[in-house]
Design a protein around this motif. Structure first.
Motif, short mmCIF file in Angstrom:
data_model
loop_
_atom_site.label_atom_id
_atom_site.label_comp_id
_atom_site.label_asym_id
_atom_site.label_seq_id
_atom_site.Cartn_x
_atom_site.Cartn_y
_atom_site.Cartn_z
N PHE A 163 23.80 -6.12 -73.42
CA PHE A 163 24.85 -7.05 -73.01
C PHE A 163 24.35 -7.99 -71.92
CE2 PHE A 163 28.05 -4.64 -75.33
CZ PHE A 163 28.96 -5.63 -75.65
N ARG A 164 23.56 -7.46 -71.00
CA ARG A 164 23.01 -8.32 -69.94
C ARG A 164 22.14 -9.41 -70.55
NH1 ARG A 164 19.96 -4.85 -67.62
NH2 ARG A 164 21.59 -4.00 -66.28
N ASN A 165 21.27 -9.03 -71.47
CA ASN A 165 20.40 -10.01 -72.12
C ASN A 165 21.19 -11.01 -72.95
OD1 ASN A 165 18.24 -8.65 -70.99
ND2 ASN A 165 17.80 -7.45 -72.83
N PHE A 166 22.22 -10.52 -73.63
CA PHE A 166 23.04 -11.39 -74.47
C PHE A 166 23.74 -12.45 -73.62
CE2 PHE A 166 27.22 -11.88 -76.79
CZ PHE A 166 26.73 -12.68 -77.80
N LEU A 167 24.28 -12.04 -72.50
CA LEU A 167 24.92 -13.00 -71.59
C LEU A 167 23.91 -14.03 -71.11
CD1 LEU A 167 27.21 -10.55 -69.62
CD2 LEU A 167 28.02 -12.69 -70.63
N ASN A 168 22.76 -13.56 -70.67
CA ASN A 168 21.76 -14.48 -70.11
C ASN A 168 21.19 -15.43 -71.15
OD1 ASN A 168 22.02 -13.36 -67.55
ND2 ASN A 168 20.36 -11.90 -67.85
N MET A 207 28.44 2.95 -78.57
CA MET A 207 27.54 2.94 -77.43
C MET A 207 27.72 1.64 -76.64
SD MET A 207 24.08 4.53 -79.16
CE MET A 207 23.24 4.75 -77.59
N LYS A 208 27.36 1.73 -75.36
CA LYS A 208 27.63 0.59 -74.48
C LYS A 208 26.52 -0.46 -74.48
CE LYS A 208 28.61 3.05 -70.73
NZ LYS A 208 29.15 3.35 -69.38
N HIS A 209 25.28 -0.04 -74.49
CA HIS A 209 24.16 -0.99 -74.51
C HIS A 209 24.24 -1.98 -73.33
CE1 HIS A 209 23.33 0.48 -78.55
NE2 HIS A 209 24.55 0.16 -78.91
N VAL A 210 24.30 -1.44 -72.13
CA VAL A 210 24.46 -2.29 -70.95
C VAL A 210 23.35 -3.33 -70.86
CG1 VAL A 210 24.53 -2.29 -68.43
CG2 VAL A 210 25.74 -0.51 -69.70
N ASP A 211 22.12 -2.91 -71.10
CA ASP A 211 20.99 -3.85 -71.01
C ASP A 211 21.08 -4.94 -72.08
OD1 ASP A 211 20.01 -2.43 -68.89
OD2 ASP A 211 18.50 -1.33 -70.05
N THR A 230 35.22 -12.43 -69.31
CA THR A 230 35.90 -13.68 -69.67
C THR A 230 34.97 -14.59 -70.46
OG1 THR A 230 37.28 -13.52 -67.69
CG2 THR A 230 37.14 -15.67 -68.76
N ARG A 231 33.71 -14.68 -70.03
CA ARG A 231 32.74 -15.49 -70.79
C ARG A 231 32.55 -14.93 -72.19
NH1 ARG A 231 28.37 -14.80 -66.39
NH2 ARG A 231 29.41 -15.68 -64.59
N LEU A 232 32.44 -13.61 -72.30
CA LEU A 232 32.23 -13.00 -73.61
C LEU A 232 33.40 -13.28 -74.55
CD1 LEU A 232 30.79 -9.53 -72.49
CD2 LEU A 232 29.58 -11.24 -73.88
N ILE A 233 34.61 -13.21 -74.04
CA ILE A 233 35.78 -13.41 -74.91
C ILE A 233 35.94 -14.88 -75.25
CG2 ILE A 233 38.28 -13.11 -75.07
CD1 ILE A 233 37.97 -10.59 -73.37
#
Length: 483
Positions: free
Chosen positions: A7-12, A1-5, A175-178
């Motif tokens: 991922f957004r929270n994880f980045l922030n 599953m993608k879990h877009v939300d 790029t930030r995630l990797i």
């Protein structure tokens, strides 16, 4: 599953450099610019240019809460009679004589660095315009006293174009995630400029508005898969050319062994990312994304699901026994009242359970069963054999034993038995003891655990063949209910 939300929270929350530090960086850079402009440094300043992850907007929060780096280029006209080393040395002495920066400044091969203790480092690199020919840009190498061609603004434009093709800033986010993955795992070495270039080369104009870059997790999978394909096709370390400056190889300092390791590790993580993306069970997918990015991914959701298993049990009890059934109390109470049928099936794959990092055989060759005994203390005074989902008093000890399906012990030096011990419920959460990690056997195939926190907890045995580090068997979850 993608879990877009998620991922957004994880980045922030975890990956992006927080706004307070960004604001502090910009304030410090403005002060440095003002200082240099008002100093006696001889070169005429043409303009200032950001470089590196700060300029590329791929800067991340240091995973160890330490310092982050930012690069600032000061573009200047040539000074007659100056050699490359003069530009750096003279700038260094201006900072060194300052009451503000004197104790903060260092000089290196290509720059002067201002260090702000436990916060950041700002590299100020002189770039000479038009010395070699009209429009040429050169950085200064103090060690060799040579001018070196550079194309910083062109490279930034190249990255901006890739980000435009990916849409919604997804290239920058990926790029930030990797980079975060590289830093938290520590399993491979790759400079940020080389890594960013490798990722940028995996995006093309054909991706614009395509499903391949529809959102951040999809773009992550797309770029990571392409990177792995590219690396797997090249066993010998290739050049990673600067796309804007002919002849510059960003991989020049990487050894063949380091490249081989990069190739192996990226291939492993590609499998994990594909697995998490394809997983259709929400909790299992979150757990698999945590295998990639660590326990900080979706941590609030993970903790909530670990604590609230009783709510799911209430729903199960009402469905089986009717709305008028007494469903008061926590999961242990419901277990005593209605039996094991109220145990949520999701307790088998809670998100905070660590997923195996070893290979899993597609055709397990060993059936594994967990048996357990209750003791008054560790190793002494056995009280009785226990079954899965028995309700047990706190303060006792349980010895778990992994056996073959026929009850025989697992013997043989070629096997290793790892135990995944997972707690649930509010009491374990309050003691920061939800666990979910893997633990070695105390002795071959045996594991001791003390009963401490009220709740229903899980023990599982994993049998790994040492040759190849491959899982060949796994037990069903053994449930331990503590009063």
């Amino acid at each position: 599953m993608k879990h877009v939300d998620l991922f957004r929270n994880f980045l922030n929350d975890e990956v992006n450099l927080n706004q307070t530090r960004v604001d502090s960086l910009e304030t410090s850079i403005d002060a440095i610019k003002k200082f240099v402009r008002e100093s006696d440094w001889e070169p005429k300043i043409v303009r200032w240019v950001g470089q590196g992850s700060w300029a590329h907007k791929t800067i991340i929060k240091p995973v160890d809460a330490g310092e982050f780096d930012a690069d600032l280029l000061v573009m200047v006209s040539p000074v007659e009679g100056w050699e490359a080393t003069n530009y750096i040395d003279e700038l260094y002495w201006e900072f060194k004589a300052s009451s503000t920066y004197g104790d903060m400044v260092r000089r290196y091969s290509h720059c002067v660095t201002i260090s702000y203790a436990n916060d950041k480092k700002i590299d100020i690199a002189p770039c000479v315009i038009g010395r070699a020919y009209a429009g040429s840009i050169e950085v200064c190498n103090r060690n060799t006293n040579q001018f070196e061609k550079s194309a910083p603004e062109e490279y930034t434009s190249w990255l901006i174009q890739r980000n435009t093709w990916s849409g919604s800033n997804s290239f920058r986010k990926v790029t930030r995630l990797i980079k975060y993955l590289r830093d938290i795992k520590g399993t491979f070495k790759c400079t940020s400029i080389m890594l960013t270039t490798l990722l940028g080369e995996r995006v093309s104009a054909f991706d614009q508005n395509s499903a391949n870059v529809a959102d951040t997790p999809t773009t992550l999978k797309t770029i990571f898969d392409r990177l792995d394909d590219w690396l797997q096709a090249r066993e010998v370390k290739p050049m990673v050319s600067n796309p804007c400056l002919y002849g510059e190889d960003f991989a020049s300092d990487m050894t063949q062994d380091q490249y081989a390791n990069l190739r192996t590790v990226i291939h492993r993580y590609r499998g994990w990312i594909d697995d998490a993306f394809a997983e259709t069970d929400r909790s299992e997918s979150i757990g698999k994304w945590q295998r990639v990015f660590g326990e900080a991914f979706a941590k609030d959701v993970v903790l909530e699901e670990a604590v609230e298993v009783s709510k799911t049990a209430v729903a199960s009890a009402r469905q089986v026994f009717g709305a008028i059934a007494d469903t008061s109390g926590d999961l242990v109470t419901l277990l005593g009242r209605f039996g094991a049928q109220v145990i949520p099936r999701g307790i088998r794959n809670l998100p905070h359970m660590r997923r195996p990092t070893w290979q899993v055989s597609p055709t397990p060759s060993m059936s594994v069963v967990v048996k357990a005994e209750l003791y008054a203390s560790r190793g002494f005074n056995k009280l009785r054999d226990i079954n899965s989902a028995d309700i047990l008093p706190p303060g006792r000890w349980v010895q778990f034993r992994a056996t073959a399906a026929n009850g025989l012990p697992l013997i043989g030096e070629e096997y290793d038995v790892q135990w995944r011990i997972t707690n649930t419920g509010r009491v374990a959460r309050a003691h920061n003891a939800l666990r979910g990690e893997f633990y070695p056997s105390d002795t071959r195939g045996y594991r001791w655990e003390r009963l401490e926190y009220r709740g229903v907890h899980v023990a599982e045995a994993f049998v790994i063949r040492k040759r190849g580090n491959i899982q060949i068997g796994k037990s069903e979850p053994f449930l331990v209910a503590v009063e």
